[in-house]
Scaffold this motif. Structure first.
Motif: not given
Lengths: 410, 487
Positions: B330-340, B397-398, B360-364, B367-372
């Motif tokens: 739920g807090a991801l909304g602070r970082l970007a409008p959407n998340y996949y 993103v797909l 590595e994939i996201c950097e290339r 995209f920013r990526v958050a992991n939980v």
């Protein structure tokens, strides 16, 4: 129907020298002897055997250690014994991932010896002992006292490879502990008694070996008192691997004392085991610690009984079921899961009727042939039987896998 | 998104079956049912909210008479497109069927309707000292019926197993409208384990209308630890060390740097903003056992480089630590409008290299990526951050998601651990299953006679007549990155 010699020669033509042999007495099921026995050494050979057998519409029964061969209706047909004991390799063991993939013919005892080297085990204790094979345990979803804490094979099975009636090899699940991709056919094959496909390998979640174990036995004047004590122990949240209530006759056979006996196996870290024992002593001071070998004596309880009956009433009715059976019946019950097994000299229709009235099921796991031919050993069909029949028809359209043996003579 | 008009007489029949207020069909009414948190959206032709098994049966019969697909739906929190009407049809929302029919404390069984909210069942069981254990992060909203459809997991799966390990039986409405009980309140019922086969079937075989679940005793003691690391790799090695010691915690969760940056400012749960990763570890059982295990875990984390290990001293502290985990998405909304949000699984030992690959994939791909995620189970949830208003970002993103899925498969894992294949990952199925494997699964569908009725275009590779533009793009990605079946 093909003649028995034609089946054997078709199989010999499809398989390397030495894989197809004569069916000895050891392969007899319910007094029926097949025309030949096939003992493949690889999954490819299992596939070739099934392909050749189904081409000649021969009835095949997959077998492991033969320890559960008494379970099931009398086969409608039995042409080929498919002996899987040569498929006994550990395919992949990853102790850090707590997973193991093992072929169907491996014996539980051998697998557990290998896992013990890394402080782990597969926590199954089927009523037939560790001579049982992995494939047989999965096919029967066979459980024993450890089910209390570790659940059933179906709950630890995360992947499976099978050979189908037409020889096709397929898999389901995988090698990771959480996986919801595709239908969970592991569940479908587990407990299907060799009637849908031949299980050739299985992947499980293994468990760390408990660091300490001690068993407390407390005797009572009635099954109800023993069960009430055992429920109290469970409700206290103690570290319990097994919670069994056994009849006086069973307690004597197990050398666990006399009287209606609650057997509680405390398991876990040393501190948790000591705390559990101390609480049990407070609850029932006149109990005693019995040797852990009481659990290895379990499988011998019904070894020579002509009739073995398993009931699955609600847990709250287990004590009553034991009472109905009486103190002289050799009876054990996995209390919290509502599973009671009786080793009997004769059939007890009153016990079967009791289970039915309490909304539970019964299975005659062993019975004389005249009794087996007179009833369905799996008990009366339930509302989902029609779908079971459709499942059988889809997976084994020609009816060549263990025909007649399962529920409703599927 | 346009809605194909539904025949007027179908609407009339449905209204007769469930009552006028419980049939929605105007575009402005059905729009709330076009989405389940995944990327794919599709408006259903109608939404029906039945109140009883009989009404569900009647709805299924009506839909089949009019040739309309039926899409069962709980709270719509599945995140895989599973509850989206990809091929049109009638969404059967089960949220009105929310009775807890029975709690049998002695036998530790509850019988519930599918619309019961996950957390509400545990609340109802708590006075008996019992709980329903599977606890998806969405447990305040998600329903038991939806959990059954997806074989939902949650943090406490590690020690207690997923939904499938807690369902004893279900009543289900089949494609012909008949209602059948599979399994029941007792264990050990002879016959094929069709209950087990139905759990996780993603609403493609039947509609579950009642569920018998097992309840578990609340533990005497629960200890929750928060271990703070500078690097993700240190946290991963602590996970392995704990398991190698023979400790299976009730839960073992990881949050990485990026997600901490979202969680802490939003929820103020005390995660250090400069940490590389935190592990949330929970042990439960007897007081003596949890004390012993917590001590060992603290030492192991220290050995793996933890800069600090906190142990929650009170239930409030514990709640606060968990609030960070449960509120993370739920807090991801602070970082970007959407998340996949992805749902890959790898063997636990492959976590460090897989995480490195994800970064590595996201950097290339920019995209920013958050992991939980559920570190103890090896169940990753990379949340790839993007802006859905940007059509190009939506497409890319797909692509990044497909690459991450491929990475998990190559590590010996799976494309979904608890959210289901749904609409989103169906074209990745050939990466893990051969044609023969999939054919064996389709036999189950044939036995249930449900091929054209329930939730078409889900869970299995795309067939003709399925697929929005974005899914066709995923299909191309799937072909590009595969397909080959790992042995």
């Amino acid at each position: 129907m093909t003649t028995s010699t034609a089946v054997a020669s078709a199989l010999r033509a499809a398989l390397p020298e030495g894989v197809v042999g004569p069916a000895t007495e050891a392969y007899e099921i319910d007094g029926l002897r097949p025309s030949c026995a096939v003992r493949p050494r690889s999954i490819d050979e299992v596939a070739a055997a099934m392909g050749a057998a189904s081409a000649s519409r021969a009835a095949v029964i997959p077998l492991g250690g033969m320890t559960l061969a008494s379970v099931g209706n009398i086969p409608a047909r039995y042409d080929v014994a498919l002996d899987l004991t040569a498929l006994d390799r550990i395919v992949e063991y990853s102790p850090e991932d707590l997973t193991v993939t093992v072929e169907a013919g491996a014996r539980l005892a051998d697998l557990n010896a290998a896992l013990a080297e890394r402080g782990q085990f597969l926590p199954f204790d089927p009523p037939v002992g560790e001579g049982a094979t992995i494939g047989g345990i999965v096919a029967a979803n066979a459980t024993g006292p450890s089910r209390h804490a570790y659940d059933a094979p179906r709950d630890r099975l995360i992947g499976i490879s099978t050979v189908h009636a037409d020889g096709t090899v397929t898999k389901a699940g995988g090698r990771v502990v959480k996986n919801v991709a595709g239908y969970d056919l592991c569940k479908l094959y587990c407990g299907s008694m060799g009637t849908l496909a031949v299980i050739v390998s299985a992947t499980f979640k293994v468990a760390p070996l408990p660091r300490a174990e001690k068993t407390y036995a407390a005797a009572f004047g009635s099954a109800h008192e023993a069960a009430a004590f055992a429920f109290h122990a469970i409700d206290s949240g103690l570290a319990l691997r097994s919670v069994e209530v056994v009849s006086p006759a069973a307690a004597r056979s197990l050398s666990a004392g006399d009287g209606w006996t609650a057997l509680l196996r405390c398991s876990g870290g040393p501190a948790a085991v000591e705390r559990s024992l101390s609480d049990l002593r407070t609850m029932r001071p006149d109990g005693r610690i019995v040797g852990e070998d009481v659990w290895t004596r379990y499988p011998a309880l019904d070894a020579s009984a002509p009739v073995v009956l398993r009931l699955s009433p609600p847990p709250s009715d287990v004590a009553e079921a034991l009472t109905v059976a009486g103190p002289d019946a050799v009876a054990t019950a996995t209390l919290a899961h509502g599973i009671a097994r009786f080793a009997l000299p004769d059939d007890r229709p009153d016990l079967r009727e009791f289970a039915r009235l309490r909304g539970g099921a019964w299975v005659l796991e062993r019975a004389p042939l005249d009794l087996k031919s007179a009833l369905d050993v799996w008990g009366p069909a339930r509302s989902d039987f029609d779908l079971m029949r459709r499942v059988k028809r889809e997976y084994d359209p020609a009816g060549v896998l263990s025909p007649g043996r399962f529920v409703g003579r599927l | 998104m346009t809605t194909i008009a539904i025949p007027k007489d179908a609407i009339r029949d449905l209204k007769r079956a469930v009552g006028r207020p419980h049939v929605l069909w105007r575009p402005e009414e059905v729009v709330a049912y076009e989405y389940d948190g995944a990327i794919e959206r599709a408006a259903p032709q109608a939404v029906v909210l039945p109140a009883t098994t009989e009404e569900v049966s009647e709805v299924v019969r009506i839909a089949s008479r009019h040739g309309l697909p039926v899409i069962p739906r709980g709270a719509g929190t599945g995140l895989s497109g599973g509850a989206v009407a990809t091929a049109g049809g009638v969404v059967v929302a089960l949220t009105r069927m929310r009775r807890i029919i029975e709690i049998d404390a002695r036998n530790r069984v509850a019988v519930v309707e599918p619309g019961v909210v996950n957390l509400d069942l545990s609340k109802a069981a708590a006075p008996y000292g019992l709980a329903y254990v599977p606890d998806p992060s969405s447990q305040r909203a998600c329903t038991i019926g939806g959990n059954v459809a997806e074989n939902a997991g949650g943090p406490h799966c590690l020690a207690y197993g997923a939904t499938t390990n807690h369902v004893l039986g279900v009543e289900a409405v089949l494609a012909d409208g008949s209602a059948v009980w599979f399994g029941g309140k007792t264990r050990g019922l002879p016959g094929y384990d069709l209950t087990g086969a139905l759990v996780g079937s993603e609403g493609t075989l039947a509609i579950v209308t009642k569920i018998a679940v097992r309840l578990v005793r609340l533990p005497e003691s629960t200890r929750t630890l928060l271990a703070i690391f500078d690097e993700v790799d240190q946290a991963s090695s602590a996970v392995s060390a704990i398991i190698a010691r023979g400790i299976i915690p009730a839960a073992l969760e990881m949050l990485d740097r990026e997600i901490i940056k979202a969680v802490e400012p939003a929820l103020h749960v005390g995660y250090p903003m400069d940490a590389g990763a935190v592990l949330l570890i929970e042990v439960d059982g007897l007081e003596e056992a949890t004390r012993e295990q917590a001590d060992e875990i603290r030492i192991l984390c220290g050995e793996c480089g933890a800069r600090e290990v906190r142990i929650a001293e009170s239930p409030e502290d514990r709640e606060r630590l968990w609030a960070g985990r449960k509120g993370a998405i739920g807090a991801l909304g602070r970082l970007a409008p959407n998340y996949y949000l992805l749902d890959g699984v790898v063997p636990r030992t492959k976590l460090p290299e897989t995480l490195r690959g994800v970064y590595e994939i996201c950097e290339r791909t920019g995209f920013r990526v958050a992991n939980v995620f559920h570190a103890g189970d090896g169940n990753l949830h990379p949340c790839v951050l993007f802006d859905a208003r940007d059509a190009d970002a939506r497409r890319r993103v797909l692509e990044a998601g497909a690459e991450i899925m491929r990475l998990c498969v190559d590590a010996g894992g799976s494309v979904t651990g608890e959210h289901g294949v749904g609409a989103e990952k169906r074209d990745f199925m050939p990466w893990i299953f051969s044609e023969d494997d999939l054919a064996a699964m389709s036999k189950l569908k044939a036995a249930f006679g449900s091929a054209e009725t329930f939730n078409p275009c889900k869970a299995f590779p795309t067939t003709r007549g399925c697929g929005e533009l974005e899914s066709r793009h995923v299909q191309r990605m799937a072909a590009l990155l595969g397909p080959d079946v790992w042995a």
